[in-house]
Design an enzyme around this catalytic site. Structure first.
Site, PDB file in Angstrom:
ATOM      1  N   LYS A  26      45.483  55.748  33.305  1.00  0.00           N
ATOM      2  CA  LYS A  26      46.444  56.368  32.398  1.00  0.00           C
ATOM      3  C   LYS A  26      46.124  57.850  32.222  1.00  0.00           C
ATOM      4  O   LYS A  26      46.996  58.713  32.344  1.00  0.00           O
ATOM      5  CB  LYS A  26      46.408  55.651  31.041  1.00  0.00           C
ATOM      6  CG  LYS A  26      47.523  56.098  30.097  1.00  0.00           C
ATOM      7  CD  LYS A  26      47.291  55.597  28.679  1.00  0.00           C
ATOM      8  CE  LYS A  26      47.428  54.101  28.535  1.00  0.00           C
ATOM      9  NZ  LYS A  26      48.787  53.633  28.325  1.00  0.00           N
ATOM     10  N   ARG A  96      44.610  55.603  22.813  1.00  0.00           N
ATOM     11  CA  ARG A  96      44.881  54.534  23.785  1.00  0.00           C
ATOM     12  C   ARG A  96      43.734  54.336  24.769  1.00  0.00           C
ATOM     13  O   ARG A  96      43.104  55.292  25.187  1.00  0.00           O
ATOM     14  CB  ARG A  96      46.115  54.878  24.633  1.00  0.00           C
ATOM     15  CG  ARG A  96      47.405  54.962  23.876  1.00  0.00           C
ATOM     16  CD  ARG A  96      48.471  55.496  24.823  1.00  0.00           C
ATOM     17  NE  ARG A  96      49.662  55.873  24.119  1.00  0.00           N
ATOM     18  CZ  ARG A  96      50.783  55.155  24.118  1.00  0.00           C
ATOM     19  NH1 ARG A  96      50.855  54.041  24.798  1.00  0.00           N
ATOM     20  NH2 ARG A  96      51.830  55.561  23.448  1.00  0.00           N
ATOM     21  N   GLY A 105      47.808  45.535  28.921  1.00  0.00           N
ATOM     22  CA  GLY A 105      47.806  44.820  27.648  1.00  0.00           C
ATOM     23  C   GLY A 105      46.476  44.177  27.265  1.00  0.00           C
ATOM     24  O   GLY A 105      46.384  43.490  26.253  1.00  0.00           O
ATOM     25  N   MET A 107      43.460  45.722  26.642  1.00  0.00           N
ATOM     26  CA  MET A 107      42.632  46.469  25.684  1.00  0.00           C
ATOM     27  C   MET A 107      43.511  47.042  24.581  1.00  0.00           C
ATOM     28  O   MET A 107      44.713  46.828  24.569  1.00  0.00           O
ATOM     29  CB  MET A 107      41.868  47.550  26.424  1.00  0.00           C
ATOM     30  CG  MET A 107      40.817  46.968  27.347  1.00  0.00           C
ATOM     31  SD  MET A 107      39.865  48.230  28.182  1.00  0.00           S
ATOM     32  CE  MET A 107      41.060  48.976  29.226  1.00  0.00           C
ATOM     33  N   ARG A 365      52.077  55.117  36.598  1.00  0.00           N
ATOM     34  CA  ARG A 365      51.036  54.483  37.417  1.00  0.00           C
ATOM     35  C   ARG A 365      51.699  53.793  38.592  1.00  0.00           C
ATOM     36  O   ARG A 365      52.908  53.541  38.565  1.00  0.00           O
ATOM     37  CB  ARG A 365      50.245  53.474  36.592  1.00  0.00           C
ATOM     38  CG  ARG A 365      51.110  52.373  36.034  1.00  0.00           C
ATOM     39  CD  ARG A 365      50.322  51.434  35.164  1.00  0.00           C
ATOM     40  NE  ARG A 365      51.238  50.559  34.433  1.00  0.00           N
ATOM     41  CZ  ARG A 365      50.899  49.840  33.378  1.00  0.00           C
ATOM     42  NH1 ARG A 365      49.685  49.896  32.899  1.00  0.00           N
ATOM     43  NH2 ARG A 365      51.765  49.055  32.796  1.00  0.00           N
ATOM     44  N   HIS A 481      38.550  17.857  50.073  1.00  0.00           N
ATOM     45  CA  HIS A 481      39.414  17.267  51.092  1.00  0.00           C
ATOM     46  C   HIS A 481      40.877  17.613  50.818  1.00  0.00           C
ATOM     47  O   HIS A 481      41.618  18.075  51.685  1.00  0.00           O
ATOM     48  CB  HIS A 481      39.201  15.747  51.104  1.00  0.00           C
ATOM     49  CG  HIS A 481      40.073  15.035  52.083  1.00  0.00           C
ATOM     50  ND1 HIS A 481      41.305  14.527  51.730  1.00  0.00           N
ATOM     51  CD2 HIS A 481      39.916  14.796  53.400  1.00  0.00           C
ATOM     52  CE1 HIS A 481      41.853  13.988  52.796  1.00  0.00           C
ATOM     53  NE2 HIS A 481      41.031  14.127  53.827  1.00  0.00           N
ATOM     54  N   SER A 799      31.218  28.490  66.721  1.00  0.00           N
ATOM     55  CA  SER A 799      32.262  28.635  65.715  1.00  0.00           C
ATOM     56  C   SER A 799      31.612  28.323  64.369  1.00  0.00           C
ATOM     57  O   SER A 799      31.078  27.223  64.174  1.00  0.00           O
ATOM     58  CB  SER A 799      33.407  27.672  66.010  1.00  0.00           C
ATOM     59  OG  SER A 799      34.343  27.753  64.966  1.00  0.00           O
ATOM     60  N   GLY A 801      31.213  27.032  61.000  1.00  0.00           N
ATOM     61  CA  GLY A 801      31.863  26.116  60.060  1.00  0.00           C
ATOM     62  C   GLY A 801      31.328  26.488  58.686  1.00  0.00           C
ATOM     63  O   GLY A 801      30.390  25.883  58.177  1.00  0.00           O
ATOM     64  N   THR A 802      31.939  27.507  58.102  1.00  0.00           N
ATOM     65  CA  THR A 802      31.352  28.069  56.883  1.00  0.00           C
ATOM     66  C   THR A 802      31.563  27.184  55.654  1.00  0.00           C
ATOM     67  O   THR A 802      30.933  27.416  54.631  1.00  0.00           O
ATOM     68  CB  THR A 802      31.917  29.478  56.618  1.00  0.00           C
ATOM     69  OG1 THR A 802      33.331  29.428  56.799  1.00  0.00           O
ATOM     70  CG2 THR A 802      31.316  30.502  57.556  1.00  0.00           C
ATOM     71  N   CYS A 866      35.716  29.068  61.649  1.00  0.00           N
ATOM     72  CA  CYS A 866      36.846  28.166  61.408  1.00  0.00           C
ATOM     73  C   CYS A 866      36.777  27.523  60.036  1.00  0.00           C
ATOM     74  O   CYS A 866      37.580  26.681  59.687  1.00  0.00           O
ATOM     75  CB  CYS A 866      36.945  27.116  62.499  1.00  0.00           C
ATOM     76  SG  CYS A 866      35.525  26.018  62.534  1.00  0.00           S
ATOM     77  N   TYR A 886      36.964  36.136  66.657  1.00  0.00           N
ATOM     78  CA  TYR A 886      38.190  35.658  66.015  1.00  0.00           C
ATOM     79  C   TYR A 886      37.892  35.000  64.671  1.00  0.00           C
ATOM     80  O   TYR A 886      36.755  34.640  64.383  1.00  0.00           O
ATOM     81  CB  TYR A 886      38.934  34.658  66.921  1.00  0.00           C
ATOM     82  CG  TYR A 886      38.220  33.331  67.120  1.00  0.00           C
ATOM     83  CD1 TYR A 886      38.347  32.300  66.196  1.00  0.00           C
ATOM     84  CD2 TYR A 886      37.416  33.116  68.234  1.00  0.00           C
ATOM     85  CE1 TYR A 886      37.692  31.087  66.366  1.00  0.00           C
ATOM     86  CE2 TYR A 886      36.754  31.915  68.417  1.00  0.00           C
ATOM     87  CZ  TYR A 886      36.895  30.895  67.470  1.00  0.00           C
ATOM     88  OH  TYR A 886      36.239  29.718  67.638  1.00  0.00           O
TER      89      TYR A 886
HETATM   90  C1  PEP Z   1      33.429  23.695  58.191  1.00  0.00           C
HETATM   91  O1  PEP Z   1      32.502  22.986  57.822  1.00  0.00           O
HETATM   92  O2  PEP Z   1      33.522  24.900  57.902  1.00  0.00           O
HETATM   93  C2  PEP Z   1      34.527  23.131  58.974  1.00  0.00           C
HETATM   94  C3  PEP Z   1      35.485  23.896  59.466  1.00  0.00           C
HETATM   95  O3  PEP Z   1      34.533  21.788  59.136  1.00  0.00           O
HETATM   96  P1  PEP Z   1      35.046  20.750  58.030  1.00  0.00           P
HETATM   97  O4  PEP Z   1      35.697  21.520  56.929  1.00  0.00           O
HETATM   98  O5  PEP Z   1      35.990  19.856  58.714  1.00  0.00           O
HETATM   99  O6  PEP Z   1      33.792  20.090  57.621  1.00  0.00           O
END
Ligand code: PEP
Ligand code: MG
Length: 917
Positions: A26, A96, A105, A107, A365, A481, A799, A801-802, A866, A886
């Protein structure tokens, strides 16, 4: 000494628009507008650094600051020609808040400061308008009492209501049976007469004295000091803290404080106040758009008691527009808004006041906008030559474009909020509540829209999830899931809605209703068959059907995406398990499949019997017979996916979940299955119990299945290779990649690789054709990340699998996290839900380590991700930094990821340029 106060007024300003960090959004806007010669009432900004100092010293005003503020107030008075605290010609100011990032809104703000019993008389004589002066005074007392003295606002609302009822009697209005709201409509504030206002002010001052034990502060300078401190303190009120958490705004920033000469929109019919936008914030259309109220102060617009009128003609009742009522002020406002947009090169959201025919700007703004408007504005501004393509790509919030791909809740429709859970998968859906997957399928087959409500879902609910319009679960987090599968299906899902208790026996869900402070106040019981609506973008659950608006992809969207694609380095693949998902993914621009979860194919009605037979077989031969029944189905699935992805990578993951997920657990279902399989229910129950695991996520799953039952992966490999040979014959072969889940050692990989090679050789010999494929692994365990150098000897790609890697690194079960992760984020132990946005410091270090070690062994190893993080913009920024090849995410997140990847590439590039400078 560092400068603590920045003055603006009379066409000059100490600060400018670039100083948002120091002066707040502001403040920076006010300084810049003053420099541009736009009419802004004079004032000054106390910097956000003073606010941080104020907190660091235990809420004490820094020494000497008040004297500086006092001198600056005198300067304002000189410019305006009146004096603060002077009885005959008093200056009133507003105080202000205004932080670096807009926190609308959240503060506090105090208007009309500088009034007391004597000054109000002077003001009323000078303005020849006692009603106006008293009205300003009573508004000031309430806000000051609320914000500075922390007296409950309710006390003053009650006093106002009593005053209004008395005034009604005098005016002959029969108010006895009217509700507060009815009376307020009949006798609005603007109709309260001088006598009523005078006695109301007296009563308000009495309340202050009663509650605080001291009279209302008469000294305007003391009022100013109290107000500045309260504005600083409001940085830490509960609303502001929650807002900061939701929008990732650091606690350390603090707010600036703006003190500015008041201008009055409530001086009569030639005055007014309003809010306007240079473009439509909801559609993005380039038209000057806004609302105003004649004879009103800003808070009247916010309070929503009076309905504001459109600013320009053509928005409703032309006669009430500012354009018709005050043509000169309107023409000037049009000129100013155009100037501001061109100057800031972004859509502006402005506040203005007209005092006795003269226009003043009080704020400008960059305006908040919907996802749709954001895209349209960015693209049109490029066409108008206002910004570059690169700026347009950086300007659109990737998260906001996901809204464009889903139907959304009609914002204007009336609705009754039942509860709030996690916004697990966006979109909006209404339908009858059903508690079982079979029922969902049955009702959906009759054409009834349904919402599947479960405590949590498991793979055996897939058919019900598919049939349902939306999914609501009481438990589970953002990678539960239900959340993962719903996102994959592009279906709306609200997960972890802990206010909901489900009884499958009575087919009811009991919802606990909480008040604003989080205290339970009531419960509502909703039955199967009742209709609810889910908003997957906010996690809201509404009672009844709320209308939705369909998704629509515009030409502007396509154009922005084209620019993004030109600028990104990371490829964007999709997580898709069926031909249909693959097609959706392609239509959103996916460049292949980064994760095909083969187990999802097992739950189809026609297949599940064979899967169960396979699991329950007593020996290898029986298991092979059951697997042989599954083979044609799997092959069919792969053929259809390969066709969709001709020439593109398709990464197929072999079976991952623990086998008991495919078995029924409820008694009735076990009995039914036993009857179909012609076995005794007790034998089946025993088998189900045998397969029970205490920690299934860390149990017999992933490639561990292949160590004990190698024939499962062999069947899958055969299906894949046969399908690949079939499509290769038609020359639409994809780039095949076969992926092993949950590996922890090189030997696991070596073993599975050998058996796959054997199957490949068999199939190629039978078909007289060879197809190329890559063999790789998921990195889902810390050990795998640490031993990546070894794993890369077998694996041609990694890959990440986080989802699992987060679970196993943090030791937090992804299915139980919902119970406590919220508290972790709320108390800032963790900055964000690590299942939604990658824990860069911990999990990220493992990812970076694995990349580095993998590349040492195999320099051209392909690297991707992934897990759900593949679609999260903040995580994508990290994946760009460690130079993955990727990211792969659910089909509907593909455009989000494309834009986020482009932004990450641009940001990385400029960071690189800075370090080499
Ligand atoms: C993961 O573990 O990140 C993954 C992609 O596999 P899933 O979610 O099917 O365990
Ligand atoms: Mg996994």
């Amino acid at each position: 000494m560092t400068k603590r106060i920045y003055f603006f007024g009379g066409g000059q300003a100490d600060g400018d628009g670039t100083q948002k960090a120091l002066l707040g959004g502001k403040g920076a806007g006010l300084h810049e507008m003053t420099r541009l010669g736009i009419p802004v009432p004079p004032g000054f900004t106390i910097t956000s650094e003073v606010c941080t100092e104020f907190f660091a010293s235990g809420e004490k005003m820094p020494e000497g600051l008040l004297a500086e503020a006092r001198a600056s107030v005198e300067r304002i008075g000189e410019l305006v020609g009146v004096r603060f605290g002077n009885v005959e010609a008093p200056l009133l100011v507003s105080v202000r808040s205004g932080a670096r990032a807009s926190m609308p809104g959240m503060m506090d703000t105090i208007l009309n400061l500088g009034l007391n019993d004597a000054i109000v008389e002077g003001l009323s004589a000078r303005m020849q308008n006692p009603r106006f002066a008293l009205d300003a005074y009573r508004r000031f007392i309430v806000t000051y009492a609320d914000v500075v003295l922390e007296i409950e606002r309710k006390r003053f609302d009650e006093a106002l209501e009593i005053a209004r009822r008395k005034a009604a009697v005098t005016l002959g209005v029969d108010a006895a049976r009217m509700t507060t709201a009815e009376l307020q409509r009949k006798l609005p504030d603007s109709m309260l007469d001088v006598e009523t206002l005078r006695s109301l002010v007296k009563e308000q001052r009495r309340i202050v004295a009663e509650v605080t034990g001291k009279p209302f502060p008469e000294d305007p300078w003391a009022q100013l000091e109290g107000a500045i401190m309260a504005v600083f303190r409001s940085w830490n009120n509960a609303r502001a803290k929650t807002y900061r958490k939701m929008h990732d705004i650091p606690e350390s920033w603090g707010t600036a404080c703006n003190v500015q000469a008041m201008v009055f929109g409530n001086l009569g019919d030639d005055s007014g106040t309003g809010v306007c936008f240079t473009r439509d914030p909801s559609t993005g259309e380039k038209r000057f758009f806004g609302e105003w109220l004649p004879n009103a102060q800003g808070e009247d617009v916010v309070a929503g008691v009076r309905t504001p009128h459109p600013i320009a003609r053509g928005g409703g009742d032309d006669e009430k527009s500012l354009e018709v009522r005050m043509p000169e002020a309107y023409t000037e406002l049009v000129r100013v808004q155009d100037r501001l947009e061109k100057h800031f090169r972004d859509m502006q959201d402005m506040e203005f006041t007209v005092q006795a025919g003269k226009l003043y700007l009080l704020q400008t703004r960059n305006g908040k906008r919907t996802g749709r408007a954001g895209v349209r504005i960015a693209v049109e501004m490029v066409r108008e030559g206002l910004i570059t393509q690169r700026e347009a790509v950086l300007r659109v919030d990737p998260q906001s474009i996901e809204q464009l791909l889903h139907p959304t809740i009609d914002a204007k429709a009336p609705k009754k909020l039942l509860a709030r859970g996690l916004p697990a998968s966006p979109g909006a859906a209404s339908g009858q509540i059903v508690f079982h997957a079979d029922e969902a399928e049955r009702k959906a087959a009759q054409g009834l829209p349904v919402i599947l409500v479960r405590a949590e879902t498991s793979p055996e609910d897939i058919h019900g999830m598919k049939a349902a319009n939306g999914i609501l679960t009481a438990r589970g987090g953002m990678t539960s899931h239900a959340a993962v599968v719903a996102r994959g299906m592009g279906k709306c899902c609200v997960a972890g809605c802990s206010a909901v208790a489900i009884s499958y026996e009575t087919a009811t869900m009991t919802v606990t209703i909480y008040d604003e402070a989080g205290r339970p106040t009531d419960t509502v019981s909703v039955r199967g068959g009742d209709v609810i609506t889910l908003d997957g973008a906010t996690g809201s659950v509404y009672l009844g059907a709320v209308p939705t608006a369909p998704a629509a992809l515009s030409a502007e969207f396509e154009e922005l995406m084209k620019w993004a694609d030109e600028k990104r380095r990371l490829k964007v693949l999709a997580n898709a398990d069926t031909g249909a998902d693959a097609r959706t993914a392609r239509s959103f621009g996916a460049e292949g499949i980064g994760l095909c979860r083969t187990e999802h194919m097992f739950f189809d009605d026609k297949r599940i019997a064979a899967v169960r037979e396979m699991i329950l077989s007593a020996d290898v031969e029986a298991r092979k017979r059951a697997l042989a029944k599954l083979l044609p189905f799997q092959r069919e699935d792969f053929v259809s996916i390969f066709h969709e992805m001709a020439g593109l990578p398709v990464t197929i993951r072999l079976l991952d979940p623990p086998l008991h997920e495919f078995l029924p657990h409820e008694r009735k279902q076990i009995e039914d299955l036993a009857a179909t399989m012609r076995v005794r229910p007790s034998d089946l129950t025993r088998k189900v119990e045998e397969l029970h695991e205490f920690n299934p996520m860390l149990g017999h799953r992933g490639c561990r299945l292949a160590v004990t039952f190698p024939e499962i992966y062999e069947m899958q490999a055969r299906a894949i290779f046969e399908a690949a040979c079939e499509v290769a014959a038609g020359s639409s072969a994809p780039k095949l990649e076969i992926m092993i889940p949950l590996a922890m050692t090189r030997r696991e990989l070596a073993m599975t690789k050998k058996s796959l090679e054997r199957v490949a050789a068999e199939v190629f010999a039978e078909k007289g054709r060879k197809v190329d494929y890559l063999f790789g692994t998921m990195i889902e365990l810390p050990r795998a990340a640490l031993r990546a150098a070894e794993l890369a000897e077998e694996a041609e790609f990694f890959s990440f699998g986080t989802n699992d890697l987060t679970q196993t690194t943090l030791g937090i079960s992804r299915d139980d996290a919902g119970k406590f992760l919220g508290a972790y984020v709320e108390s800032a132990i963790l900055p964000k839900d690590p299942f939604t946005s990658l824990d860069v410091e911990g999990v990220g270090e493992l990812v970076a380590t694995a990349c580095e070690r993998g590349k040492k062994t195999r320099p051209n190893i392909e690297l991707g991700v992934c897990g759900e993080h593949g679609g999260d913009p903040a995580s994508i920024r990290f994946f760009e930094r460690v130079k993955l090849d990727y990211v792969s995410c659910s089909p509907l997140r593909v455009p989000v990821a494309r834009l986020a990847a482009a932004q990450a590439a641009i940001t990385e590039e400029s960071a690189g340029a800075r370090t080499t400078d």
